[in-house]
Design a protein around this motif. Structure first.
Motif, mmCIF file in Angstrom:
data_model
loop_
_atom_site.group_PDB
_atom_site.id
_atom_site.type_symbol
_atom_site.label_atom_id
_atom_site.label_comp_id
_atom_site.label_asym_id
_atom_site.label_seq_id
_atom_site.Cartn_x
_atom_site.Cartn_y
_atom_site.Cartn_z
ATOM 1 N N ALA A 121 38.121 -32.663 -15.674
ATOM 2 C CA ALA A 121 37.331 -33.685 -16.073
ATOM 3 C C ALA A 121 37.399 -34.057 -17.413
ATOM 4 O O ALA A 121 36.632 -35.202 -17.893
ATOM 5 C CB ALA A 121 35.994 -33.685 -15.259
ATOM 6 N N HIS A 122 37.630 -33.276 -18.295
ATOM 7 C CA HIS A 122 37.749 -33.496 -19.576
ATOM 8 C C HIS A 122 39.110 -32.906 -20.117
ATOM 9 O O HIS A 122 39.082 -31.599 -20.462
ATOM 10 C CB HIS A 122 36.534 -33.158 -20.311
ATOM 11 N N VAL A 123 39.901 -33.688 -20.922
ATOM 12 C CA VAL A 123 41.289 -33.129 -21.326
ATOM 13 C C VAL A 123 41.933 -34.279 -22.266
ATOM 14 O O VAL A 123 41.785 -35.580 -21.859
ATOM 15 C CB VAL A 123 42.384 -32.638 -20.243
ATOM 16 N N HIS A 124 42.482 -33.903 -23.481
ATOM 17 C CA HIS A 124 43.361 -34.782 -24.066
ATOM 18 C C HIS A 124 44.860 -34.367 -23.976
ATOM 19 O O HIS A 124 45.388 -33.365 -24.427
ATOM 20 C CB HIS A 124 42.984 -34.680 -25.551
ATOM 21 N N TYR A 125 45.534 -35.117 -23.007
ATOM 22 C CA TYR A 125 47.008 -34.815 -22.460
ATOM 23 C C TYR A 125 47.808 -34.982 -24.008
ATOM 24 O O TYR A 125 48.907 -34.151 -24.187
ATOM 25 C CB TYR A 125 47.512 -35.693 -21.435
ATOM 26 N N THR B 17 33.286 -40.048 -23.434
ATOM 27 C CA THR B 17 33.367 -39.787 -24.859
ATOM 28 C C THR B 17 32.652 -38.063 -25.102
ATOM 29 O O THR B 17 32.572 -37.442 -24.136
ATOM 30 C CB THR B 17 32.196 -40.701 -25.481
ATOM 31 N N HIS B 18 32.558 -38.016 -26.406
ATOM 32 C CA HIS B 18 32.193 -36.724 -26.664
ATOM 33 C C HIS B 18 30.620 -36.554 -27.089
ATOM 34 O O HIS B 18 30.134 -37.711 -27.812
ATOM 35 C CB HIS B 18 33.037 -35.773 -27.939
ATOM 36 N N LEU B 19 29.983 -35.724 -26.776
ATOM 37 C CA LEU B 19 28.423 -35.604 -27.184
ATOM 38 C C LEU B 19 28.060 -34.183 -27.711
ATOM 39 O O LEU B 19 28.153 -33.075 -27.054
ATOM 40 C CB LEU B 19 27.423 -35.962 -26.086
ATOM 41 N N GLY C 279 31.496 -35.186 -22.901
ATOM 42 C CA GLY C 279 31.994 -33.703 -23.159
ATOM 43 C C GLY C 279 31.387 -32.941 -23.867
ATOM 44 O O GLY C 279 30.711 -33.255 -24.920
ATOM 45 N N HIS C 280 31.115 -31.732 -23.398
ATOM 46 C CA HIS C 280 30.566 -30.559 -24.263
ATOM 47 C C HIS C 280 28.903 -30.559 -23.909
ATOM 48 O O HIS C 280 28.660 -29.636 -23.484
ATOM 49 C CB HIS C 280 30.894 -30.670 -25.880
ATOM 50 N N ALA C 281 28.434 -31.364 -24.738
ATOM 51 C CA ALA C 281 26.599 -31.584 -24.476
ATOM 52 C C ALA C 281 26.284 -30.206 -24.667
ATOM 53 O O ALA C 281 25.310 -29.771 -23.786
ATOM 54 C CB ALA C 281 26.699 -32.155 -22.840
ATOM 55 N N SER D 148 39.098 -28.672 -19.116
ATOM 56 C CA SER D 148 39.841 -27.548 -20.153
ATOM 57 C C SER D 148 39.743 -28.134 -21.773
ATOM 58 O O SER D 148 39.836 -27.342 -22.383
ATOM 59 C CB SER D 148 41.372 -27.707 -19.541
ATOM 60 N N ASP D 149 39.376 -29.051 -21.792
ATOM 61 C CA ASP D 149 39.498 -29.831 -23.213
ATOM 62 C C ASP D 149 40.656 -29.409 -23.815
ATOM 63 O O ASP D 149 40.657 -29.028 -25.191
ATOM 64 C CB ASP D 149 38.454 -29.631 -24.030
ATOM 65 N N ILE D 150 41.809 -29.373 -23.438
ATOM 66 C CA ILE D 150 43.235 -29.150 -24.066
ATOM 67 C C ILE D 150 43.129 -30.303 -25.153
ATOM 68 O O ILE D 150 42.852 -31.412 -24.863
ATOM 69 C CB ILE D 150 44.302 -29.357 -22.995
HETATM 70 ZN ZN ZN Z 1 37.505 -33.566 -25.802
#
Ligand code: ZN
Ligand code: GUN
Length: 443
Positions: free
Chosen positions: A75-79, A230-232, A269-271, A322-324
């Motif tokens: 649910a959170h990745v940067h291809y 987004t990222h938080l 993402g992250h939180a 994964s946040d690749i």
């Molecule tokens: Zn990310």
């Protein structure tokens, strides 16, 4: 053969409820010798294996020493960061400048974007992941490349063009208006086409002006079923920067809230470094957070509070990512293995049932898609990961010493990794087969 129909015999495991709030025994669905029937991309039957239930002419795929689960969700990745995984030596803000912004500029070239989209989805499928929600880059062509490949594979997948109108190199910047117009066009082209969905994607508060966050809020409000990602609160230096850029906001989440970006289908993402107020607001708004443990450990960002997220009186929808390329593995098993260790460092324990729920139904719930993916139940989309319980001699032998299902699952998540994925199905189609497509999937 009957087109669009398929039968699979395997050990089956899935979740019908949330083991963070209910007795796991009431949530787990397990068949030691099970049968799944698929028609037109959806599950039409799940139960114990009975030979007579397989309709004549329907192809039967049989897996021994294997466990079939709902396809995993990333649910959170940067291809676009696939080609720079494992970049050395920096924390978030320096890592972005040094490694991420240079590689993302290459996506101005649509051929490069297409090649990386192919590589990316092959890796996700080889890891048993059938639904991805990805950031692309600022370039609309990077979104087209991603969705074209997802459509070719028949995946349920989401993505969005990154919005950045400040604090980034010039070639990666848009403007509030251009970001809005490009996103609008991409939504009209891709959202709701087949199983694809769009996510409005401001990268994070420091790289968007308030005007751009407002424009993102308008996009998010305008279209039914669109997500926002987004990222938080990932990194402490990032928090200081956000405080300096938005002195009037109550806290980091409030920056997004003022722009209308906090609600159902928004995913943060992250939180990691959140105040009690931010947690309560996320819960009340029906928003979701995405736990990305391999990334958080790799960048030294901090330890996610799984207890507050999922076990507290007012839990927050929580997904797994994964946040690749800050994350270090495509494999949800490897990600869960690290999630266990993050919990351990906080003096807690993440059970196998809770872990596998997070990678399947829990993440589907965070996406508000738990009515169609993440479960083994009739009517659900036929996305499956088949895990080989004898993938390595160590795994096979270690599992012989596991006395219970939960113990076996825990060993699987600790030792399994991407190497144990035997096959992956999307909408009832075999899209990864380790015995046949090793070379292409790993290429
Ligand atoms: Zn990310
Ligand atoms: N914060 C803003 N952009 C990024 C990114 O690309 N990766 C991670 N991990 N955090 C971010």
């Amino acid at each position: 053969p009957s087109p669009g129909r398929l039968a699979i015999r395997a050990q089956l495991l899935g979740y019908d409820g949330n083991p963070f709030v209910s007795d796991p025994a009431d949530c787990v669905r397990h068949e030691s010798d099970g049968l799944i029937l698929v028609a037109d991309g959806r599950i039409s039957h799940v139960g114990p294996y009975v030979a007579d239930l397989v309709p004549p002419g329907v192809e039967l795929h049989e897996y021994r020493d294997a466990l079939l689960m709902p396809g995993f969700i990333d649910a959170h990745v940067h291809y676009a960061q696939t080609p720079m995984i494992g970049a050395y030596g920096k924390q978030l803000l320096d890592w972005l400048e040094t490694y991420v912004f240079p590689i993302e500029q290459r996506y101005a070239d649509p051929d490069f974007a297409r090649a990386m989209a192919r590589l990316f989805f092959a890796q996700e499928l080889a890891a048993g992941v059938t639904t991805t929600l990805s950031y692309c880059t600022v370039h609309p062509g990077s979104v087209d490349a991603y969705f074209e490949e997802a459509a070719r594979l028949g995946l349920r997948a989401g993505a969005g063009k990154v919005l950045m109108d400040r604090n980034a190199p010039e070639p990666l910047r848009d403007t509030a208006q251009r970001g809005y117009d490009d996103s609008r066009r991409l939504i009209d082209r891709w959202h709701g086409r087949g199983r694809l969905f769009y996510a409005v994607t401001p990268r994070f508060a420091p790289t968007s002006t308030p005007a751009q966050l407002e424009a993102a809020g308008a996009l998010f409000a305008e279209t039914d079923g669109v997500c926002m990602q987004t990222h938080l609160s990932e990194n402490l230096a990032e928090l200081d920067w956000v405080r300096a850029l938005f002195p009037d906001a109550l806290d980091y989440l409030d920056v997004y809230d003022r722009a209308g970006l906090v609600g159902p289908r928004s995913l943060f993402g992250h939180a990691i470094h959140l105040s009690p107020r931010e947690w309560d607001r996320l819960a009340g708004a029906g928003a979701a957070v995405v736990h990305c443990p391999t990334s958080n450990l790799f960048l030294g960002s901090g330890l996610f509070d799984l207890r507050r997220a999922l076990i507290a009186g007012n839990p927050v929808r929580t997904a797994l990512g994964s946040d690749i390329g800050a994350g270090t593995s495509f494999s949800p098993l490897a990600t869960l293995n690290e999630a266990y260790k993050v919990a351990a460092l906080r003096g807690e324990a993440l059970s196998a049932h809770r872990a596998f729920y997070l990678a399947t139904l829990g993440s589907a719930r965070a996406l508000y898609m738990d009515d169609r993916i993440g479960r083994l139940a009739p009517g659900y989309e036929a996305d499956f990961a088949v895990l080989d319980l004898a993938a390595t001699p160590l795994l096979r032998e270690r599992l012989r010493f596991a006395d219970t299902l939960e113990e076996a699952l825990f060993v699987l998540m600790t030792l399994g990794g991407a190497g144990c994925v035997r096959a992956t199905y999307a909408a009832g189609r075999l899209v990864h087969d380790r015995t046949r497509s090793d070379a292409s999937a790993q290429a």
